[in-house]
Design a protein around this motif. Sequence first.
Motif, PDB file in Angstrom:
ATOM      1  N   PHE A 183       0.864  -1.181   0.000  1.00  0.00           N
ATOM      2  CA  PHE A 183       0.000   0.000   0.000  1.00  0.00           C
ATOM      3  C   PHE A 183       0.901   1.231   0.000  1.00  0.00           C
ATOM      4  O   PHE A 183       1.357   1.684   1.038  1.00  0.00           O
ATOM      5  CB  PHE A 183      -0.925  -0.033   1.207  1.00  0.00           C
ATOM      6  CG  PHE A 183      -1.629  -1.358   1.351  1.00  0.00           C
ATOM      7  CD1 PHE A 183      -2.477  -1.809   0.352  1.00  0.00           C
ATOM      8  CD2 PHE A 183      -1.433  -2.154   2.462  1.00  0.00           C
ATOM      9  CE1 PHE A 183      -3.112  -3.037   0.459  1.00  0.00           C
ATOM     10  CE2 PHE A 183      -2.071  -3.378   2.584  1.00  0.00           C
ATOM     11  CZ  PHE A 183      -2.910  -3.822   1.584  1.00  0.00           C
TER      12      PHE A 183
ATOM     13  N   MET B 149       0.566   4.329   2.343  1.00  0.00           N
ATOM     14  CA  MET B 149       0.593   4.152   3.793  1.00  0.00           C
ATOM     15  C   MET B 149       2.033   3.971   4.280  1.00  0.00           C
ATOM     16  O   MET B 149       2.901   3.566   3.532  1.00  0.00           O
ATOM     17  CB  MET B 149      -0.249   2.927   4.175  1.00  0.00           C
ATOM     18  CG  MET B 149      -1.743   3.157   3.978  1.00  0.00           C
ATOM     19  SD  MET B 149      -2.731   1.654   3.807  1.00  0.00           S
ATOM     20  CE  MET B 149      -2.554   0.921   5.398  1.00  0.00           C
TER      21      MET B 149
ATOM     22  N   THR C 292      -1.580  -3.934   8.539  1.00  0.00           N
ATOM     23  CA  THR C 292      -2.650  -4.567   7.763  1.00  0.00           C
ATOM     24  C   THR C 292      -2.485  -6.088   7.764  1.00  0.00           C
ATOM     25  O   THR C 292      -3.458  -6.808   7.636  1.00  0.00           O
ATOM     26  CB  THR C 292      -2.692  -4.097   6.290  1.00  0.00           C
ATOM     27  OG1 THR C 292      -1.458  -4.443   5.672  1.00  0.00           O
ATOM     28  CG2 THR C 292      -2.945  -2.621   6.174  1.00  0.00           C
TER      29      THR C 292
ATOM     30  N   LEU D  32      -4.714  -7.788  10.233  1.00  0.00           N
ATOM     31  CA  LEU D  32      -6.172  -7.623  10.162  1.00  0.00           C
ATOM     32  C   LEU D  32      -6.905  -8.929  10.434  1.00  0.00           C
ATOM     33  O   LEU D  32      -7.925  -8.951  11.115  1.00  0.00           O
ATOM     34  CB  LEU D  32      -6.579  -7.081   8.787  1.00  0.00           C
ATOM     35  CG  LEU D  32      -6.369  -5.580   8.579  1.00  0.00           C
ATOM     36  CD1 LEU D  32      -6.647  -5.209   7.136  1.00  0.00           C
ATOM     37  CD2 LEU D  32      -7.279  -4.790   9.502  1.00  0.00           C
TER      38      LEU D  32
ATOM     39  N   GLN E 274     -11.295  -1.383  10.451  1.00  0.00           N
ATOM     40  CA  GLN E 274     -11.955  -1.214   9.155  1.00  0.00           C
ATOM     41  C   GLN E 274     -11.413  -0.002   8.409  1.00  0.00           C
ATOM     42  O   GLN E 274     -11.324  -0.003   7.194  1.00  0.00           O
ATOM     43  CB  GLN E 274     -13.477  -1.071   9.325  1.00  0.00           C
ATOM     44  CG  GLN E 274     -14.205  -2.390   9.387  1.00  0.00           C
ATOM     45  CD  GLN E 274     -14.052  -3.048  10.745  1.00  0.00           C
ATOM     46  OE1 GLN E 274     -13.717  -2.379  11.725  1.00  0.00           O
ATOM     47  NE2 GLN E 274     -14.294  -4.340  10.827  1.00  0.00           N
TER      48      GLN E 274
ATOM     49  N   ARG F  59      -8.373   1.086   8.471  1.00  0.00           N
ATOM     50  CA  ARG F  59      -7.106   0.696   7.864  1.00  0.00           C
ATOM     51  C   ARG F  59      -7.364  -0.183   6.637  1.00  0.00           C
ATOM     52  O   ARG F  59      -6.740  -0.012   5.598  1.00  0.00           O
ATOM     53  CB  ARG F  59      -6.240  -0.027   8.888  1.00  0.00           C
ATOM     54  CG  ARG F  59      -4.810  -0.159   8.461  1.00  0.00           C
ATOM     55  CD  ARG F  59      -3.950  -0.789   9.551  1.00  0.00           C
ATOM     56  NE  ARG F  59      -3.559   0.153  10.569  1.00  0.00           N
ATOM     57  CZ  ARG F  59      -3.815  -0.013  11.867  1.00  0.00           C
ATOM     58  NH1 ARG F  59      -4.482  -1.064  12.279  1.00  0.00           N
ATOM     59  NH2 ARG F  59      -3.408   0.869  12.741  1.00  0.00           N
ATOM     60  N   ALA F  60      -8.311  -1.091   6.774  1.00  0.00           N
ATOM     61  CA  ALA F  60      -8.661  -1.954   5.644  1.00  0.00           C
ATOM     62  C   ALA F  60      -9.155  -1.114   4.469  1.00  0.00           C
ATOM     63  O   ALA F  60      -8.837  -1.381   3.314  1.00  0.00           O
ATOM     64  CB  ALA F  60      -9.727  -2.960   6.063  1.00  0.00           C
TER      65      ALA F  60
ATOM     66  N   ARG G 183      -8.346   1.996   3.729  1.00  0.00           N
ATOM     67  CA  ARG G 183      -7.237   2.653   3.048  1.00  0.00           C
ATOM     68  C   ARG G 183      -6.446   1.646   2.236  1.00  0.00           C
ATOM     69  O   ARG G 183      -5.964   1.957   1.141  1.00  0.00           O
ATOM     70  CB  ARG G 183      -6.333   3.347   4.074  1.00  0.00           C
ATOM     71  CG  ARG G 183      -6.949   4.620   4.621  1.00  0.00           C
ATOM     72  CD  ARG G 183      -5.978   5.355   5.518  1.00  0.00           C
ATOM     73  NE  ARG G 183      -5.766   4.644   6.775  1.00  0.00           N
ATOM     74  CZ  ARG G 183      -4.638   4.676   7.462  1.00  0.00           C
ATOM     75  NH1 ARG G 183      -3.607   5.345   7.006  1.00  0.00           N
ATOM     76  NH2 ARG G 183      -4.534   4.022   8.601  1.00  0.00           N
ATOM     77  N   ALA G 184      -6.342   0.434   2.760  1.00  0.00           N
ATOM     78  CA  ALA G 184      -5.610  -0.611   2.045  1.00  0.00           C
ATOM     79  C   ALA G 184      -6.285  -0.908   0.708  1.00  0.00           C
ATOM     80  O   ALA G 184      -5.623  -0.997  -0.325  1.00  0.00           O
ATOM     81  CB  ALA G 184      -5.521  -1.865   2.898  1.00  0.00           C
TER      82      ALA G 184
ATOM     83  N   ASP H 160      -5.639   1.502  -1.968  1.00  0.00           N
ATOM     84  CA  ASP H 160      -4.279   1.515  -2.480  1.00  0.00           C
ATOM     85  C   ASP H 160      -4.003   0.381  -3.463  1.00  0.00           C
ATOM     86  O   ASP H 160      -3.433   0.591  -4.525  1.00  0.00           O
ATOM     87  CB  ASP H 160      -3.304   1.422  -1.296  1.00  0.00           C
ATOM     88  CG  ASP H 160      -2.134   2.357  -1.455  1.00  0.00           C
ATOM     89  OD1 ASP H 160      -1.633   2.440  -2.582  1.00  0.00           O
ATOM     90  OD2 ASP H 160      -1.740   2.991  -0.471  1.00  0.00           O
TER      91      ASP H 160
END
Lengths: 272, 328
Positions: free
Chosen positions: A107, A110, A118, A121, B198, B200-201, B203-204, B207
Amino acid sequence: MKDMVEGYTTPDGRQIGGVLMELKNITLRFGGVVAIKDISFDIREGEIRAIIGPNGAGKSSMLNVISGFYVPTEGEVWFHGQKRPAMRPYQVARLGIARTFQNIALFDGMSVLDNIMTGRLTLMKSGLLSQAMWWGSAAAEENEHREKVEKIIDFLEIQNIRKTPVGRLPYGLKKRVELARALAAEPKILLLDEPMAGMNVEEKEDMCRFILDVNDEFGTTTVLIEHDMGVVMDLSDRVVVMDYGRKIGDGPPDEVRNNQDVIDAYLGVAHD
Amino acid sequence: MTDQLLYATETALNGLMTGVMYSLVALGFVLIYKSSGVFNYAQGVLALFAALTLVGIQKGQVPFAHLINAMTGGHLESFPWQVPALLAILLTAGVMVIMAIIIEKLVLKHLVNQAPIILFMATIGLAYFLEGFGDVMWGADIKTLDVGLPQGINETIETVTGDLFGYGFFIDNLDLVATLVAVLLVTALTIFSQYSKQGRALRAVADDHQAALSVGISLRFIWILVWSIAGFVALVAGIMWGSKSGVQFSLSLIALKALPVLMLGGFTSIPGAIVGGLIIGMGEKLFEFWIGPLIGGATENWFAYVLALIFLVFRPQGLFGEKIIERV
């Protein structure tokens, strides 16, 4: 090597466990093109398993089958002694199969830290509501995961770039961050698609060391694809050799190295 | 203070309040852009649709009444009940979530890994569809929306400023409420996107789709989540605009004003959407106040776009946008 149920001991004395994943008669076709043709092999707990072969042999396709990005046309994937049903890639990831990509998929916007976070997660439990409201366990959980991630950052020696956006990093470091993200998931199987491609000698040596250390420290079962024969012979416990979508060899590096089919494939002997 | 300066201050304050309204629409754009890299042309129509649905539910309108009447020859108009404002808002939020699920199932699911321009085109189609759908469902007439928000001049401010400067400022209560709501919304959204799993997910996924899949993120879940949130923000914007100027189809055009706001603030920044909205709201009012009379007025129509153009030349990523990094 005889006892396939109990596992085996490597020349350097590591104990390898039982079968963790078994690929049975995998065939993968894209239209008329056969990428993988009837390949079977197993992956054992704690071992470093390499898949090698010339360009276009179907190595990456094989990795994509394991990680769920491709669904095999025929054949079965067995994991933990159970047949794995057809799954989407994110579901496979949730089973504990983490991967890196040949062309690096990070990513870019980030930070290094967020990228690695991530990876965790799949291990985070707090539900949508408590996360959104910042209730109860969410904050504590975040801290706990953060600690684990910091350990991995230390381990891979990337402390000084923790806050850097990944897009700004040079290629070799990106590869390392990608490995860190995969490790953060505490994977049962770690899949590395050409972890050393495009690296200089020094970076290659670093990456080799990290892969060995990871296996040593966490006992992570690792499957890797690599071009560089020298690297593969040094790193891996057992090697699958592919050529034109078929399996032409399978065994410890020394055995594979002396296999006539493998020598032919690498030296480019004409197929009849 | 001179009279001129007092008027100017009042104009600036009112401009700020209008700016908040722009920001509310711009927020919805930023959310979807940030999390899926898609410029959602349908955001304005989403606000319109939300407002229509809210009025419809509140007044007990029968959905598709015209269509049903035309087909059956009946005379359906409305149910014999009125729904309380709060319940109607909750129901509308529910409708927006269902909308998000339908959008994901019918449109986005089939466009995984496609270029952003393709997804952009899809949202244009969606905008036209939704506008027509809203029309068929609730009728094309202009409706008044009243969910019980305070309206009209704020007398406290008028009295206080009257005592201080000898001139009472006219500030609309509704604008004050809108400001408060915007502040709450932005705070909540920022915390959510920066600090939650969520978020962060989200934004992932914005990307890299492939990488997101490989760490166990379900794209479909994230998309439904994003569009639900965008639908909710659209609902808030719809309520504010609807209460201010009635629910009418020109509401979707207000979305166009969000474009210069975003160019100013940056497409990827939630605070940027707010600051951009405020600058444009205040800028266009003050420009009209000072420069307008010199050049024949009606500057509010174009001021925002000229300002955005100037920004595009000197700072293409906007005030708060992510710096464009390109390694070669």
